[in-house]
Structure formats: C-alpha cells, structure tokens
Design a protein around this motif. Structure first.
Motif, PDB file in Angstrom:
ATOM      1  N   ALA A 394      41.213  40.722  36.973  1.00  0.00           N
ATOM      2  CA  ALA A 394      40.279  39.639  37.279  1.00  0.00           C
ATOM      3  C   ALA A 394      38.978  40.266  37.769  1.00  0.00           C
ATOM      4  O   ALA A 394      38.993  41.078  38.703  1.00  0.00           O
ATOM      5  N   LEU A 395      37.882  39.907  37.127  1.00  0.00           N
ATOM      6  CA  LEU A 395      36.574  40.393  37.540  1.00  0.00           C
ATOM      7  C   LEU A 395      35.992  39.402  38.538  1.00  0.00           C
ATOM      8  O   LEU A 395      35.686  38.256  38.198  1.00  0.00           O
ATOM      9  N   SER A 396      35.868  39.830  39.794  1.00  0.00           N
ATOM     10  CA  SER A 396      35.357  38.967  40.861  1.00  0.00           C
ATOM     11  C   SER A 396      33.858  39.204  41.010  1.00  0.00           C
ATOM     12  O   SER A 396      33.427  40.189  41.602  1.00  0.00           O
ATOM     13  N   PHE A 397      33.058  38.295  40.428  1.00  0.00           N
ATOM     14  CA  PHE A 397      31.606  38.408  40.511  1.00  0.00           C
ATOM     15  C   PHE A 397      31.142  38.067  41.925  1.00  0.00           C
ATOM     16  O   PHE A 397      31.503  37.013  42.459  1.00  0.00           O
ATOM     17  N   LEU A 398      30.314  38.908  42.495  1.00  0.00           N
ATOM     18  CA  LEU A 398      29.747  38.612  43.804  1.00  0.00           C
ATOM     19  C   LEU A 398      28.796  37.421  43.684  1.00  0.00           C
ATOM     20  O   LEU A 398      28.261  37.157  42.600  1.00  0.00           O
TER      21      LEU A 398
END
Length: 451
Positions: A394-398
């Motif tokens: 999962a890519l957690s975008f800031l």
C-alpha cells in the motif's frame, strides 16, 4: 517524471469529492459540462490523448511480433476508447429513462386525481341529483345566514362588486374554482369551462378530461418503457464489451512472457492493468446495482433509480477475536493482527486498498485511519514500512503529495514494479467515490510503502 494515465470511471456518478478518509473523498470532481462547445472540446481532448497513447505504445512495442503488438493495441483501444464511449451512452440512457419514468408517474397521478374527483361527484349526485348547482345553493345559504334584514343588493356590491344576483353567483363560482387545490385538478378544469354548471354538467366535463388524461398517461408510460428498454440495451452492450475485454486480457496475459524487450513488457503490462481496473469497475457497478435494487424495486422496465452507494461502515471497537486469517501473504507482506474485515468507508481509497490487498492474499488491519497516515500506524500491527515498492504494498501518500488531499492524504496499491525505477499503482476515489484510476510513478525514495 510522473506518467499519468486515466481510465474513465465505469460508475458515472456526478458527485463532488472531498478528502480521502473513511467517508470522505480525495479530490474535487470536475463539474459536468452539458453545453455543445464543451462537449466538442472534451471529445477533441480525448481523441488527442488516445492518439498520443497509441503512439507511445507503438514505440514501446517496436521489435515485438506484429500479432502480439496488435493484441496490445486492440485491448488498449477497447479499454480506453470503446468501453468509455459505451459507458457514456449508458449514463445518458439511464438519465433519460429516469426522466421518462418521472413524467409517467406525474401523468398517472393526474389521472388518479381526476378519477377520484369523478367518484366524489358521482356520490354527491346520488344524494342530490344531476341538476343540483353548488354555487346557487351556496348563495341561498349565504342569504339565509348573513343577509337577513339587510339590503341584499348592497351586500353583493360590497362583497363582490356584483350588480345583480346572477353576477354574484358567477363571482362566487369563479372564486370557488380558484380555491381548488391540485388534487382537484380535473374538477377545477371542468368548472373553468363555465361558471354556471350543475353537478351533471360538471361530471360530463370531468369524464371528458379523464379521457384526455388517460391518453396522456398511456403515452408517458409507453415512453418510459421504451426508455427503460433502451437503457437496458446500452447496459448489455457495455457488459458485452467488458466480457470481450476479459477474454482479450486473459489471452494477452499468457503471451507477455514471450516479449524480449523490457519496454514492450511494460507497455503490455500497463494495458493489462488498465483492463483489470476496468473489470473492478464492472464488479463495483454490479454491487451498487444490487444495493439500489434492494432499496428501490419495481421501477419501470427494471431501471433502478440513482445507484445507492453502500453506507459507510461505522468504526466500532475491534471485536475480541479476529476474523479468519487471509490466505498466506505474498513475500512476507500483511498481517492478521487487527484484521476484522473491511471497515473502511465504501468507495473510498482506504476501502480499495484493503480490498485489493485481500484479493492478493495480503492481510491489512481494519483501522489504520486516513490513507495518508497508514505508514505511521501500520508498524504498531507488525507491518513493515519502507521506501521500496513491492507488488501488493500500500502506497501511503503524505498529505498534499502527488495530488493527495492536504489534510488526509491518500492510499493506493502497487500493481507492478519495473526495472527502470517506475511502478504501477491502482487507486479508488479518483474524482469521486468508486471511481478507479491507475498511474505509473517513478520511485526516488520519496514514498512510504506499507507491506
């Protein structure tokens, strides 16, 4: 450089998106443009994007067999052009069917009101006979109640401006007609034909009006049926295209390994992912259709009202015992710790990240919070977090990163990782709940990946 490609959403809900949280969306949906000039510009932009995409694919596929290159291009055209156009037709047909049904319902309501007026008048005639005149009776009663011992002509003049008894009667009847409400539309129409009608004459006028309303109601019902059938036909055509896409995707998937060029493989994988994302649209569209049918059944021709998005799940305290653990995780990814099922708001980015990882056999905690904070909360559940993309991560975008909401951030799932430092992601709530999208990003160590 970030390479962005967009799949037109299968669910063409015109909703304004807010922030990507458990119940909020992630970016603002563009307002619908209905004027001809805007439609023309949109069509030109879509065509230009299609031409550019095809040119890029051909360049990447240079050196590949012509048969395989054609399969890639055909699947891309099917996913990004034909299915998109078919979806637009479905959206318009659904709107036309809903409008036609509303008009049919209104016509039916007017007919029912007129028929009720007729029934009421028929009951009155049974008691008084056809020659009974309500207005004259009212005048007589008024004379008895209010005009005893007075000069009748003076009272009529003061009250209505009438100069004779007949003028007074006509004035009273006209006022009575104006006071009728919508439920007595047919009776009001009958009265307006003449200010001096007894009950028999009014009944004849109502019956004539009912005949007209019956014709209108039948015509509107037939139009609604035709519109519903047209909408169903367009939906069937779209579904047929999507079935064709699945067949072509499966065929192409078995041939990708035969490609020698890395750029050709990346081109093929990009097209395959786009097609796969559209298949998710089809799946979620069916879920929404089922939800709408459970809420609102019996519409004309089986056409549902506006799709009902499942209500966001509440966030209760975690159950004492976790749900059964998912299938074995891929590459040491995922955990059953805190995984109590998908508790994220339906149609949002967090909902998709959980669901897609579940499909990949990767367990995800149910309460990691807003998409932009998964990287921070995940380690507490034993998940690995780093800057290295991996399929299924999962890519957690800031917050604010690459278009993510400035407060809540965003989350996506890695679908493919390429040797040139780029990787492919799929994400939901791109411009509105349930809307699917994919992007190719370049990894420079700026992203947090939750494994």
């Amino acid at each position: 450089m970030t390479n962005v490609r967009v799949i037109k959403p299968a669910l063409a809900a015109l909703v304004a998106a807010a922030a990507c949280v458990g119940g909020l969306a992630f970016s603002s949906a563009q307002p619908a443009q209905a004027d001809t000039y805007s439609d023309l510009i949109n069509a030109q932009n879509q065509h230009a994007a299609s031409v550019q995409r095809e040119a890029e694919l051909k360049q990447q596929l240079a050196g590949a067999s012509q048969d395989l290159a054609n399969k890639v291009l055909e699947l891309d055209d099917l996913t990004n052009n034909k299915i998109v156009a078919a979806q637009a037709k479905v959206t318009q047909a659904n709107e036309d069917a809903a409008t036609a049904q509303d008009e049919a319902d209104a016509a039916s309501g007017r007919l029912s009101a007129a028929q009720k007026d007729k029934e009421t008048l028929e009951e009155q005639i049974k008691q008084t006979g056809k020659d009974y005149d309500d207005a004259h009776a009212a005048v007589a009663q008024l004379a008895r109640d209010e005009m005893h011992g007075s000069n009748a002509s003076d009272v009529m003049s003061v009250v209505t401006g009438a100069t004779s008894t007949q003028d007074f009667v006509n004035s009273m009847q006209s006022r009575d007609a104006l006071s009728r409400n919508e439920a007595n539309a047919a009776s009001s129409a009958a009265t307006s034909l003449s200010t001096s009608k007894n009950r028999g004459e009014r009944l004849a006028a109502i019956e004539k009006q009912i005949a007209v309303l019956k014709t209108q109601s039948d015509e509107k019902a037939a139009s609604a049926q035709t519109a519903a059938e047209t909408a169903q036909s367009e939906r069937d055509a779209l579904d047929k295209l999507r079935q064709e896409g699945e067949t072509r995707r499966n065929e192409l998937s078995s041939m990708v390994d035969s490609l020698d060029s890395q750029s050709a493989k990346q081109a093929a994988q990009t097209v395959l992912i786009a097609s796969q994302v559209d298949s998710y649209n089809r799946q979620f569209q069916k879920e929404q259709q089922d939800a709408a049918n459970r809420v609102d059944t019996g519409n004309q021709g089986g056409t549902p009202s506006t799709p009902v998005t499942p209500a966001p799940a509440p966030a209760p305290a975690p159950a004492p015992a976790p749900a059964p653990a998912p299938a074995p995780s891929v590459g040491g990814q995922g955990t059953s710790n805190g995984d109590y099922g998908n508790a994220y708001a339906a149609g949002q980015c967090t909902y998709w990240a959980y669901e897609r990882r579940r499909q990949m056999g990767i367990g995800t905690p149910s309460y990691l919070g807003n998409g932009g904070f998964w990287w921070r909360s995940a380690p507490a559940y034993g998940l690995r977090v780093d800057h290295n993309p991996q399929v299924g991560a999962a890519l957690s975008f800031l917050p604010g990163q690459d278009g993510a909401d400035g407060t809540y951030g965003h989350v996506a799932v890695v679908e493919a990782v390429y040797g040139d430092g780029t990787f492919q992601i799929s994400e939901m709530n791109w411009g509105g709940p349930w809307n699917m999208h994919y992007r190719t990003l370049t990894n420079l160590g700026q992203y947090w990946f939750v494994h």
